[in-house]
Design an enzyme around this catalytic site. Structure first.
Site, PDB file in Angstrom:
ATOM      1  N   PRO A 106      17.994  40.047  95.831  1.00 32.41           N
ATOM      2  CA  PRO A 106      17.460  40.506  94.545  1.00 32.41           C
ATOM      3  C   PRO A 106      18.085  39.696  93.431  1.00 32.41           C
ATOM      4  O   PRO A 106      19.304  39.525  93.404  1.00 32.41           O
ATOM      5  CB  PRO A 106      17.927  41.971  94.478  1.00 32.41           C
ATOM      6  N   ALA A 110      17.771  39.323  89.168  1.00 31.75           N
ATOM      7  CA  ALA A 110      17.163  39.674  87.886  1.00 31.75           C
ATOM      8  C   ALA A 110      16.617  38.413  87.224  1.00 31.75           C
ATOM      9  O   ALA A 110      17.273  37.374  87.218  1.00 31.75           O
ATOM     10  CB  ALA A 110      18.201  40.338  86.988  1.00 31.75           C
ATOM     11  N   GLN A 122      15.287  47.793  94.261  1.00 35.12           N
ATOM     12  CA  GLN A 122      16.684  48.092  93.907  1.00 35.12           C
ATOM     13  C   GLN A 122      16.762  48.827  92.574  1.00 35.12           C
ATOM     14  O   GLN A 122      16.140  48.412  91.595  1.00 35.12           O
ATOM     15  CB  GLN A 122      17.494  46.800  93.817  1.00 35.12           C
ATOM     16  N   CYS A 169      26.403  44.728  90.214  1.00 38.17           N
ATOM     17  CA  CYS A 169      26.163  43.974  88.987  1.00 38.17           C
ATOM     18  C   CYS A 169      27.422  43.939  88.117  1.00 38.17           C
ATOM     19  O   CYS A 169      27.964  44.980  87.750  1.00 38.17           O
ATOM     20  CB  CYS A 169      24.998  44.556  88.198  1.00 38.17           C
ATOM     21  N   LYS A 192      24.002  47.597  97.772  1.00 36.15           N
ATOM     22  CA  LYS A 192      24.526  46.233  97.644  1.00 36.15           C
ATOM     23  C   LYS A 192      25.739  46.276  96.728  1.00 36.15           C
ATOM     24  O   LYS A 192      25.681  46.853  95.646  1.00 36.15           O
ATOM     25  CB  LYS A 192      23.454  45.302  97.080  1.00 36.15           C
ATOM     26  N   GLY A 249      26.126  35.581  99.696  1.00 33.75           N
ATOM     27  CA  GLY A 249      27.033  34.712  98.953  1.00 33.75           C
ATOM     28  C   GLY A 249      27.174  33.343  99.576  1.00 33.75           C
ATOM     29  O   GLY A 249      27.705  33.214 100.688  1.00 33.75           O
ATOM     30  N   ASP A 250      26.672  32.333  98.865  1.00 35.23           N
ATOM     31  CA  ASP A 250      26.851  30.927  99.246  1.00 35.23           C
ATOM     32  C   ASP A 250      26.231  30.560 100.600  1.00 35.23           C
ATOM     33  O   ASP A 250      26.716  29.644 101.277  1.00 35.23           O
ATOM     34  CB  ASP A 250      28.348  30.558  99.239  1.00 35.23           C
ATOM     35  N   GLY A 303      20.146  33.774  97.998  1.00 37.77           N
ATOM     36  CA  GLY A 303      19.737  33.938  96.607  1.00 37.77           C
ATOM     37  C   GLY A 303      19.456  32.615  95.942  1.00 37.77           C
ATOM     38  O   GLY A 303      18.353  32.068  96.032  1.00 37.77           O
ATOM     39  N   ARG A 304      20.499  32.041  95.306  1.00 36.04           N
ATOM     40  CA  ARG A 304      20.288  30.862  94.468  1.00 36.04           C
ATOM     41  C   ARG A 304      19.673  29.687  95.221  1.00 36.04           C
ATOM     42  O   ARG A 304      18.901  28.918  94.649  1.00 36.04           O
ATOM     43  CB  ARG A 304      21.611  30.464  93.808  1.00 36.04           C
TER      44      ARG A 304
HETATM   45  C1  LIG Z   1      20.149  34.995  88.392  1.00 37.99           C
HETATM   46  C2  LIG Z   1      20.745  36.017  89.319  1.00 37.99           C
HETATM   47  C3  LIG Z   1      20.343  37.334  89.213  1.00 37.99           C
HETATM   48  C4  LIG Z   1      20.869  38.302  90.085  1.00 37.99           C
HETATM   49  N1  LIG Z   1      20.413  39.585  90.010  1.00 37.99           N
HETATM   50  C5  LIG Z   1      20.828  40.505  90.929  1.00 37.99           C
HETATM   51  C6  LIG Z   1      20.253  41.818  90.964  1.00 37.99           C
HETATM   52  O1  LIG Z   1      19.348  42.156  90.181  1.00 37.99           O
HETATM   53  N2  LIG Z   1      20.734  42.687  91.896  1.00 37.99           N
HETATM   54  C7  LIG Z   1      21.726  42.343  92.777  1.00 37.99           C
HETATM   55  O2  LIG Z   1      22.128  43.170  93.600  1.00 37.99           O
HETATM   56  N3  LIG Z   1      22.251  41.096  92.786  1.00 37.99           N
HETATM   57  C8  LIG Z   1      21.809  40.184  91.895  1.00 37.99           C
HETATM   58  N4  LIG Z   1      22.315  38.902  91.943  1.00 37.99           N
HETATM   59  C9  LIG Z   1      23.276  38.533  93.011  1.00 37.99           C
HETATM   60  C10 LIG Z   1      22.547  37.956  94.218  1.00 37.99           C
HETATM   61  O3  LIG Z   1      21.715  38.920  94.819  1.00 37.99           O
HETATM   62  C11 LIG Z   1      23.529  37.424  95.273  1.00 37.99           C
HETATM   63  O4  LIG Z   1      24.320  38.471  95.778  1.00 37.99           O
HETATM   64  C12 LIG Z   1      24.466  36.339  94.693  1.00 37.99           C
HETATM   65  O5  LIG Z   1      23.716  35.415  93.912  1.00 37.99           O
HETATM   66  C13 LIG Z   1      25.201  35.568  95.796  1.00 37.99           C
HETATM   67  O6  LIG Z   1      24.306  34.974  96.678  1.00 37.99           O
HETATM   68  P1  LIG Z   1      23.851  33.394  96.601  1.00 37.99           P
HETATM   69  O7  LIG Z   1      25.115  32.597  96.664  1.00 37.99           O
HETATM   70  O8  LIG Z   1      22.965  33.246  97.798  1.00 37.99           O
HETATM   71  O9  LIG Z   1      23.129  33.206  95.304  1.00 37.99           O
HETATM   72  C14 LIG Z   1      21.823  37.951  91.068  1.00 37.99           C
HETATM   73  C15 LIG Z   1      22.228  36.610  91.140  1.00 37.99           C
HETATM   74  C16 LIG Z   1      21.702  35.646  90.295  1.00 37.99           C
HETATM   75  C17 LIG Z   1      22.138  34.217  90.440  1.00 37.99           C
END
Ligand SMILES: Cc1cc2nc3c(=O)[nH]c(=O)nc-3n(C[C@H](O)[C@H](O)[C@H](O)COP(=O)(O)O)c2cc1C
Length: 352
Positions: free
Chosen positions: A24, A26, A78, A108, A147, A209-210, A232-233
């Site tokens: 997820p 935002a 969520q 968050c 989460k 994460g990562d 995510g990213r």
């Molecule tokens: C732009 C952005 C918005 C995010 N919004 C949410 C969110 O709405 N809810 C949530 O649980 N995590 C949110 N996260 C966290 C991600 O779900 C994830 O846990 C975090 O980015 C680490 O994973 P990654 O390294 O694959 O990006 C957000 C992360 C980013 C970068």
């Protein structure tokens, strides 16, 4: 060898067809992003965090986040908030909207959210966090997942106290993003903590994460015992990363990239309306066209264009063959078949 990412698993009785979950995010996880994630291998997708206060006040924009397309399932919506009764009411709306799972945000780190007693701040108050999960689990027949981060302070191990409490209160799955709230997105996600959580609870744990490659996904699954990985990213503007993680590496052509971006643009305009979509989409141009795929000045030019029509024309001029690829994508995708809640204002479904 390694763990098979194509394996099916169940989250509170909901069958998830792969061990890859789309995070997820935002400002990112619109329907177009989620539907694309499902097409590229994610077994589960999730809405961005939806404000329970916004749901209570029937805020039009908030209610828009509860729109579910038929081909997104399985899908989690969520919610975030601090009041158990309000969270319970929101969970009933999430169920009525057609989601398969209610996910609760205890991760968050943003001040605007934590100062209201929601998001990661609940990791400092395990009793209240458990009350929220209990109220939500009691209000809906859907499985409830949570989460969370490791804790609010650097070095915190609060996840090991809070996690088992949440499972006791009714959580059917936990996702851990093993950074502190204070860390935001700096440093590395420490997945040795994920392994500790897996050992401490008897529900599926999702590692977030990562995770940016198949090798990393395989390593995290193998070393933590997590049931699934969340991405995510790495998936922003790059659905091909999901396919690579699933074991099908590919180098998309310019035409494929532009076609996916055009589809994303059209879907987002349908969902948000042209006015909101115009600003919302700007960050996606860099994400899709970056990674050395298109020259920098081209990305910069797109961001300056005033209308979506101009963006479409410019993209098609840069990759004329994309029109045909897009036609195929649209034909395969078919129309969106959305659940319409009685309590949602009709205007949301008019212009999208
Ligand atoms: C732009 C952005 C918005 C995010 N919004 C949410 C969110 O709405 N809810 C949530 O649980 N995590 C949110 N996260 C966290 C991600 O779900 C994830 O846990 C975090 O980015 C680490 O994973 P990654 O390294 O694959 O990006 C957000 C992360 C980013 C970068």
């Amino acid at each position: 060898m390694g763990v098979d990412l194509r394996e099916t698993w169940t989250l509170g009785g909901v069958e998830i067809p792969s061990r890859l979950v789309l995070a997820p995010m935002a400002g990112v996880s619109v329907q177009a992003f989620r539907r694309q994630g499902r097409r590229y291998g994610a077994g589960l997708v999730c809405s961005e965090m939806v404000s329970v206060a916004g749901i209570q006040h029937r805020n039009e924009r908030t209610l828009g986040y509860l729109r579910v397309a038929a081909d997104e399932h399985p899908l989690a919506i969520q919610i975030f908030g601090s009041d158990p009764a309000a969270m319970a009411e929101a969970a009933r709306m999430v169920e009525a909207a057609g989601a398969d799972i209610v996910d609760i945000n205890f991760g968050c780190p943003v001040k605007k959210v934590t100062k209201t007693g929601a998001g990661a701040s609940l990791l400092d108050d395990p009793d209240q966090a458990a009350r929220i999960v209990g109220a939500v689990a009691g209000a809906t027949a859907l499985p409830v997942s949570v989460k969370m981060r490791r804790g609010t302070a650097d070095g915190s191990r609060d996840f090991l106290v809070v996690g088992p409490r949440l499972v006791e209160a009714g959580a059917a799955s936990l996702t851990l993003h093993p950074r502190s709230a204070k860390q935001m997105y700096t440093g590395q996600a420490d997945h040795t903590l994920t392994a500790e959580l897996v050992a401490a609870v008897d529900v599926p744990v999702i590692a977030s994460g990562d995770i940016t490659s198949r090798a990393r996904a395989q390593a995290v699954l193998a070393t933590t015992g997590a049931t699934a990985v969340m991405v995510g990213r790495a998936a922003q503007g790059d659905p091909w990363a999901l396919r690579e993680i699933m074991g099908e590496p590919c180098d998309p052509s310019r035409e494929e990239i532009v076609a996916e971006l055009l589809l994303f643009i059209r879907e987002t305009v349908r969902e948000l309306g042209e006015f909101r979509a115009t600003g919302f989409l700007k960050k996606f141009y860099g994400w899709y066209l970056g990674r050395g795929r298109f020259p920098k000045p081209f990305k910069q030019e797109l961001v300056t264009l005033k209308t979506i029509d101009e963006v479409e024309l410019r993209l098609l001029a840069a990759a004329p063959g994309a029109a045909e690829v897009l036609e195929r994508l649209e034909a395969d995708l078919g129309p969106v078949d959305e659940i319409v809640l009685d309590s949602l204002p009709i205007s949301l479904y008019g212009g999208g």
